[in-house]
Design a protein around this motif. Structure first.
Motif, PDB file in Angstrom:
ATOM      1  N   LYS A  36      -0.536   2.474  15.536  1.00 39.73           N
ATOM      2  CA  LYS A  36      -1.291   2.222  14.303  1.00 39.73           C
ATOM      3  C   LYS A  36      -1.015   3.306  13.268  1.00 39.73           C
ATOM      4  CE  LYS A  36      -5.296  -0.389  15.855  1.00 39.73           C
ATOM      5  NZ  LYS A  36      -6.696  -0.243  16.277  1.00 39.73           N
ATOM      6  N   GLY A  37      -1.037   4.548  13.717  1.00 37.96           N
ATOM      7  CA  GLY A  37      -0.783   5.679  12.817  1.00 37.96           C
ATOM      8  C   GLY A  37       0.610   5.578  12.202  1.00 37.96           C
ATOM      9  N   THR A  38       1.584   5.218  13.038  1.00 33.69           N
ATOM     10  CA  THR A  38       2.962   5.094  12.567  1.00 33.69           C
ATOM     11  C   THR A  38       3.072   3.994  11.516  1.00 33.69           C
ATOM     12  OG1 THR A  38       3.774   5.809  14.707  1.00 33.69           O
ATOM     13  CG2 THR A  38       5.329   4.609  13.326  1.00 33.69           C
ATOM     14  N   LEU A  39       2.461   2.845  11.816  1.00 31.11           N
ATOM     15  CA  LEU A  39       2.536   1.726  10.873  1.00 31.11           C
ATOM     16  C   LEU A  39       1.832   2.057   9.555  1.00 31.11           C
ATOM     17  CD1 LEU A  39       1.991  -1.293  13.279  1.00 31.11           C
ATOM     18  CD2 LEU A  39       4.089  -0.695  12.064  1.00 31.11           C
ATOM     19  N   PHE A  40       0.744   2.809   9.636  1.00 31.18           N
ATOM     20  CA  PHE A  40       0.016   3.183   8.432  1.00 31.18           C
ATOM     21  C   PHE A  40       0.876   4.073   7.522  1.00 31.18           C
ATOM     22  CE2 PHE A  40      -2.698   6.208   6.127  1.00 31.18           C
ATOM     23  CZ  PHE A  40      -3.379   5.311   5.330  1.00 31.18           C
ATOM     24  N   ILE A  41       1.516   5.071   8.133  1.00 30.23           N
ATOM     25  CA  ILE A  41       2.365   5.985   7.339  1.00 30.23           C
ATOM     26  C   ILE A  41       3.557   5.221   6.758  1.00 30.23           C
ATOM     27  CG2 ILE A  41       3.794   8.077   7.411  1.00 30.23           C
ATOM     28  CD1 ILE A  41       0.935   8.840   7.797  1.00 30.23           C
ATOM     29  N   LEU A  42       4.142   4.345   7.561  1.00 24.50           N
ATOM     30  CA  LEU A  42       5.275   3.547   7.072  1.00 24.50           C
ATOM     31  C   LEU A  42       4.857   2.712   5.872  1.00 24.50           C
ATOM     32  CD1 LEU A  42       7.038   2.243  10.294  1.00 24.50           C
ATOM     33  CD2 LEU A  42       8.075   3.541   8.475  1.00 24.50           C
ATOM     34  N   LEU A  43       3.681   2.108   5.970  1.00 28.00           N
ATOM     35  CA  LEU A  43       3.183   1.281   4.877  1.00 28.00           C
ATOM     36  C   LEU A  43       2.970   2.121   3.611  1.00 28.00           C
ATOM     37  CD1 LEU A  43       2.174  -1.622   4.204  1.00 28.00           C
ATOM     38  CD2 LEU A  43      -0.125  -0.798   4.720  1.00 28.00           C
ATOM     39  N   CYS A  44       2.448   3.326   3.790  1.00 27.35           N
ATOM     40  CA  CYS A  44       2.250   4.224   2.637  1.00 27.35           C
ATOM     41  C   CYS A  44       3.586   4.524   1.952  1.00 27.35           C
ATOM     42  CB  CYS A  44       1.599   5.532   3.084  1.00 27.35           C
ATOM     43  SG  CYS A  44      -0.117   5.367   3.525  1.00 27.35           S
ATOM     44  N   TYR A  45       4.614   4.830   2.761  1.00 29.51           N
ATOM     45  CA  TYR A  45       5.940   5.100   2.180  1.00 29.51           C
ATOM     46  C   TYR A  45       6.453   3.885   1.416  1.00 29.51           C
ATOM     47  CZ  TYR A  45       6.937   9.670   4.247  1.00 29.51           C
ATOM     48  OH  TYR A  45       6.933  11.010   4.540  1.00 29.51           O
ATOM     49  N   VAL A  46       6.337   2.712   2.039  1.00 27.46           N
ATOM     50  CA  VAL A  46       6.846   1.495   1.394  1.00 27.46           C
ATOM     51  C   VAL A  46       6.118   1.285   0.058  1.00 27.46           C
ATOM     52  CG1 VAL A  46       6.967  -1.022   1.586  1.00 27.46           C
ATOM     53  CG2 VAL A  46       7.596   0.393   3.520  1.00 27.46           C
ATOM     54  N   LEU A  47       4.810   1.507   0.046  1.00 33.06           N
ATOM     55  CA  LEU A  47       4.048   1.333  -1.196  1.00 33.06           C
ATOM     56  C   LEU A  47       4.517   2.314  -2.270  1.00 33.06           C
ATOM     57  CD1 LEU A  47       0.394   0.728   0.064  1.00 33.06           C
ATOM     58  CD2 LEU A  47       1.868  -0.872  -1.160  1.00 33.06           C
ATOM     59  N   VAL A  48       4.736   3.556  -1.868  1.00 33.96           N
ATOM     60  CA  VAL A  48       5.185   4.569  -2.847  1.00 33.96           C
ATOM     61  C   VAL A  48       6.571   4.198  -3.397  1.00 33.96           C
ATOM     62  CG1 VAL A  48       5.999   6.967  -3.010  1.00 33.96           C
ATOM     63  CG2 VAL A  48       3.759   6.475  -2.063  1.00 33.96           C
ATOM     64  N   TYR A  49       7.470   3.781  -2.511  1.00 37.07           N
ATOM     65  CA  TYR A  49       8.823   3.374  -2.956  1.00 37.07           C
ATOM     66  C   TYR A  49       8.707   2.177  -3.902  1.00 37.07           C
ATOM     67  CZ  TYR A  49      10.620   5.931   1.200  1.00 37.07           C
ATOM     68  OH  TYR A  49      10.936   6.871   2.152  1.00 37.07           O
ATOM     69  N   PHE A  50       7.922   1.198  -3.472  1.00 36.06           N
ATOM     70  CA  PHE A  50       7.842  -0.062  -4.209  1.00 36.06           C
ATOM     71  C   PHE A  50       7.194   0.153  -5.584  1.00 36.06           C
ATOM     72  CE2 PHE A  50       6.033  -4.312  -5.046  1.00 36.06           C
ATOM     73  CZ  PHE A  50       7.187  -5.052  -4.911  1.00 36.06           C
ATOM     74  N   ALA A  51       6.097   0.904  -5.602  1.00 32.83           N
ATOM     75  CA  ALA A  51       5.413   1.145  -6.884  1.00 32.83           C
ATOM     76  C   ALA A  51       6.345   1.873  -7.853  1.00 32.83           C
ATOM     77  CB  ALA A  51       4.146   1.961  -6.642  1.00 32.83           C
ATOM     78  N   GLY A  52       7.105   2.835  -7.356  1.00 34.70           N
ATOM     79  CA  GLY A  52       8.046   3.568  -8.204  1.00 34.70           C
ATOM     80  C   GLY A  52       9.137   2.656  -8.741  1.00 34.70           C
ATOM     81  N   GLY A  53       9.641   1.783  -7.875  1.00 36.66           N
ATOM     82  CA  GLY A  53      10.684   0.847  -8.292  1.00 36.66           C
ATOM     83  C   GLY A  53      10.185  -0.102  -9.364  1.00 36.66           C
ATOM     84  N   ILE A  54       9.005  -0.661  -9.142  1.00 36.85           N
ATOM     85  CA  ILE A  54       8.436  -1.602 -10.121  1.00 36.85           C
ATOM     86  C   ILE A  54       8.169  -0.890 -11.449  1.00 36.85           C
ATOM     87  CG2 ILE A  54       6.388  -3.034 -10.631  1.00 36.85           C
ATOM     88  CD1 ILE A  54       8.267  -4.308  -8.584  1.00 36.85           C
ATOM     89  N   MET A  55       7.682   0.329 -11.345  1.00 34.67           N
ATOM     90  CA  MET A  55       7.410   1.108 -12.556  1.00 34.67           C
ATOM     91  C   MET A  55       8.701   1.307 -13.368  1.00 34.67           C
ATOM     92  SD  MET A  55       5.460   4.699 -12.524  1.00 34.67           S
ATOM     93  CE  MET A  55       4.523   5.288 -13.908  1.00 34.67           C
ATOM     94  N   GLY A  56       9.778   1.640 -12.666  1.00 33.90           N
ATOM     95  CA  GLY A  56      11.068   1.818 -13.332  1.00 33.90           C
ATOM     96  C   GLY A  56      11.522   0.544 -14.017  1.00 33.90           C
ATOM     97  N   ILE A  57      11.342  -0.579 -13.317  1.00 28.58           N
ATOM     98  CA  ILE A  57      11.749  -1.868 -13.903  1.00 28.58           C
ATOM     99  C   ILE A  57      10.911  -2.145 -15.156  1.00 28.58           C
ATOM    100  CG2 ILE A  57      11.796  -4.375 -13.513  1.00 28.58           C
ATOM    101  CD1 ILE A  57      12.373  -3.695 -10.522  1.00 28.58           C
ATOM    102  N   LEU A  58       9.605  -1.876 -15.073  1.00 33.31           N
ATOM    103  CA  LEU A  58       8.729  -2.110 -16.233  1.00 33.31           C
ATOM    104  C   LEU A  58       9.129  -1.243 -17.426  1.00 33.31           C
ATOM    105  CD1 LEU A  58       5.219  -2.427 -14.532  1.00 33.31           C
ATOM    106  CD2 LEU A  58       6.570  -4.240 -15.603  1.00 33.31           C
TER     107      LEU A  58
END
Lengths: 503, 191
Positions: free
Chosen positions: A412-434
């Motif tokens: 659970k801990g591993t999946l939570f941290i992975l999800l946090c990373y994915v969110l940070v990557y994704f939010a940054g990518g979308i922000m750049g596109i915007l």
């Protein structure tokens, strides 16, 4: 009910942060001495102001917040996250005074990038920078790689039982020795030993390639610090492309691969357990993901028909891929080449490598090999469970220094941290596109910031929007601390505002 | 009047062609003598690959001599005209430069290299641009043939900043005051 932190809590946290900032001031003595040796008198003043500001902050906290209480987990998390932010502001003073930054925010960006061993930078006119400032840039990434909390623990926190709490809060869970202060010192011993050996090799290579002895020595030390810490800074704007040397590239490649390994693995090897290299889940995971991304890279290169020979593939493709995978950011090509020359497949191979990143408890960032190993075993156990009779007990273990059985909490801990990373990557990518950037470029730089890599496809520059600079600072900071301390800090502020006083 | 127009028409056409043809045939925005910027070379590397080009900028860093050839780095960004250390304006970028490999005797013409303390020689280099040079491990380089020093380099003055000194001393005085207070506090707590 959320409890409001007491005045004593706030004082204790401020006192510990004061010690961390004193540590930052002490590190500034090294670039100060370099500036004196090179007769860069204005730079000497920049560092003197920086040091005095750090000492002043420490004195204020010692005068007003000193307490006999010891740190608890909660305090440790806040000290780590807020300590890094405060260290960024104080460390940025010599940067800003150097006159190479358009704004204080740009200087803070470079500081956070250095501490977190990212390597992205907004400094302008690097090729006319002083030796003192270059020493500071590289030293802070070297120190940041070990962890600025580790530095404070090594010298300034002797004897406190709460030390372990802030050590763990910095994203390091390994205890090499029973005592955490000794663990911090062991990390320094490993890093300093490699510094001497690695710099000597690089110095010899640079002198052979035609650099003068003095400059060769400084460049060797800085290149080592950039590579070992997986920071990726270099003293010239062309980064590793400046040297046009296969030998220098080979040495730095070895350094950043070794630097990306877990300190616990280093310690095992140092104490005679060489077999751990082959058995460790992180080295196995790294080998597999490196092979996979190399395959993708070669398919990508094959499609576009550039860098056709083996030597070109190695120096322009593989080197940058490994640099990305170890989250270093040293580069042998121009930033725009990732987008213009590499083609989409090769570019995404590097994005994937950066996202996965290096080892846990190392100088690197990203998901980390340990989590990839856990994730792989988890999927394997699920598949085995599906294929087994209902009553069968399926258990999986990983080998990391010792055998560890997979438990639900760990997964659970591993999946939570992975999800946090994915969110940070994704939010940054979308922000750049915007903001109007090409999607692959936006994602490339967003993943690079969030995984503390430092390679850029051309987005990161002093002209990027202010909102993106702030977001990247956040992404570098949160990614390096692996989110827990950051979440704790946000909760702390929330509790300060909304919490009720305990009885 | 009509015949005059007809007489002028071929001349006008020839003039239009003379202007349009070089622009249409070459996608590059070369200046006199094929002068091109590094940024353009890097961004349109495929078009310029294998072409003879001329760049002009500041030699920075080191001259790295390797046998009969030598490497230099030439920057042609705004800081190559006036660096931040000389009070130049922020251009919103880091440096823009390229590695040039030259015959040793050509590279040795460079006497002053750009650094914190010096503004480097302004040089003009003519050579072949390689997007990925196979003889140099796939580096993006200019294989220079001729180098000319257009303007000699010079030392950059860094006048001592008394303003910074005043700020530093003021902060140090406050630190001394706080330090002595802390010491008294500790002494008082001992007794």
């Amino acid at each position: 009910m959320i409890l409001k932190p007491s005045r004593a809590d706030v004082k204790l946290i401020a006192w510990a942060i004061g010690r961390v900032i004193l540590g930052v001031g002490l590190i500034m003595l090294v670039p100060l001495l370099v500036s004196v040796a090179c007769s860069e008198w204005n730079v000497v003043l920049d560092f003197l102001i920086g040091i005095v500001a750090c000492v002043l902050f420490w004195l204020v906290t010692e005068n007003t917040c000193r307490t006999e209480k010891d740190l608890r987990w909660f305090h440790g998390l806040i000290v780590a996250s807020a300590g890094w932010l405060t260290a960024m502001v104080f460390g940025a003073i010599p940067h800003y005074l150097s006159g190479h930054f358009k704004s204080f925010l740009d200087a803070c960006f470079d500081l956070m990038s250095g501490y977190t061993t990212t390597g992205l930078y907004l400094l302008q006119d690097l090729d006319h920078c002083s030796h003192g400032l270059n020493m500071w840039r590289h030293l802070l990434t070297y120190a940041g790689g070990q962890g600025i909390i580790v530095i404070a623990l090594t010298f300034l926190f002797a004897g406190t039982a709460g030390a372990f709490k802030i050590y763990v809060s910095e994203g390091k869970e390994e205890k090499l020795l029973p005592n955490v202060i000794n663990t911090a010192r062991a990390i320094w011993m490993i890093s300093l030993s490699y510094l001497v050996v690695g710099s000597a090799f690089l110095w010899a290579a640079l002198v052979k390639e035609g650099m003068p002895l003095g400059r060769g020595f400084l460049h060797a030390m800085w290149l080592f610090m950039g590579a070992w810490s997986t920071g990726g800074f270099a003293p010239q704007s062309l980064n590793l492309l400046y040297y046009h040397s296969l030998t220098v590239e080979l040495i730095t490649l070895v350094i950043f691969v070794i630097g990306s390994f877990n300190f616990a693995l280093h310690y095992s090897v140092w104490t005679g357990d060489v077999k751990e290299i082959y058995r460790n889940v992180e080295t196995r995971s790294f080998t597999f993901t490196l092979m996979l991304t190399t395959l993708l890279l070669s398919l990508g290169f094959g499609k576009i028909g550039v860098f056709g020979s083996l030597m070109e593939f190695f120096r322009k493709g593989f080197y940058n891929l490994v640099s990305g995978h170890t989250t270093t950011g040293n580069s042998t090509i121009y930033s725009v080449s990732f987008y213009r020359d590499f083609g989409p497949l090769a570019m995404w191979a590097i994005i994937l490598a950066m996202a996965i990143g290096a080892s846990a408890c190392s100088t690197g960032g990203g998901f980390k090999g340990l989590r990839m190993g856990i994730l792989y075993r988890y999927f394997r156990s699920e598949l085995r469970r599906l294929a087994s009779p209902e009553r069968a007990v399926v258990a999986e273990k990983i080998h990391h220094i010792r055998d560890i059985w997979l438990e639900d909490a760990m997964i659970k801990g591993t999946l939570f941290i992975l999800l946090c990373y994915v969110l940070v990557y994704f939010a940054g990518g979308i922000m750049g596109i915007l903001f109007g950037y090409e999607p692959s470029v936006a994602f490339f730089d967003a993943v690079s910031a969030g995984s503390n890599t430092g390679l850029s496809a051309g987005l990161t520059s002093p002209l990027m929007p202010t909102a993106m600079k702030v977001y990247y600072i956040f992404a570098m900071w949160a990614g390096r601390l692996e989110f827990m301390s950051v979440i704790a800090l946000l909760s702390f502020f929330g509790a300060l505002v909304r919490g009720r006083r305990g009885r | 009047m009509k015949s005059l127009h007809l007489q002028l028409l071929p001349w006008l056409l020839a003039l239009a062609l003379a202007i349009a043809f070089p622009l249409a045939s070459s996608p590059r925005a070369w200046g006199a003598d094929g002068l091109v910027t590094v940024q353009e070379l890097v961004e349109r590397a495929e078009e310029y690959d294998g072409q003879e080009v001329v760049i002009e900028g500041e030699a920075v860093g080191d001259v790295m001599i390797r046998g009969e050839e030598a490497w230099i780095t030439v920057n042609d960004d705004p800081y190559s005209r006036r660096s931040l250390e000389e009070g130049g304006e922020f251009a919103g970028l880091s440096n823009c430069g390229i590695g040039v490999v030259l015959p040793r005797k050509e590279a040795e013409k460079v006497k002053v290299l750009g650094s914190y303390k010096h503004h480097g020689d302004r040089v003009r280099v003519r050579g072949i641009f390689h997007r990925a040079d196979p003889s140099h491990g796939g580096d993006t380089v200019i294989e220079g043939r001729f180098l000319e020093v257009v303007e000699p380099g010079y030392p950059i003055k860094h006048p001592f900043s008394y303003g910074k000194l005043a700020v530093g001393l003021s902060l140090a005085l406050v630190a001394l005051f706080l330090g002595s207070r802390l010491r008294k506090k500790k002494e008082a707590s001992v007794f």
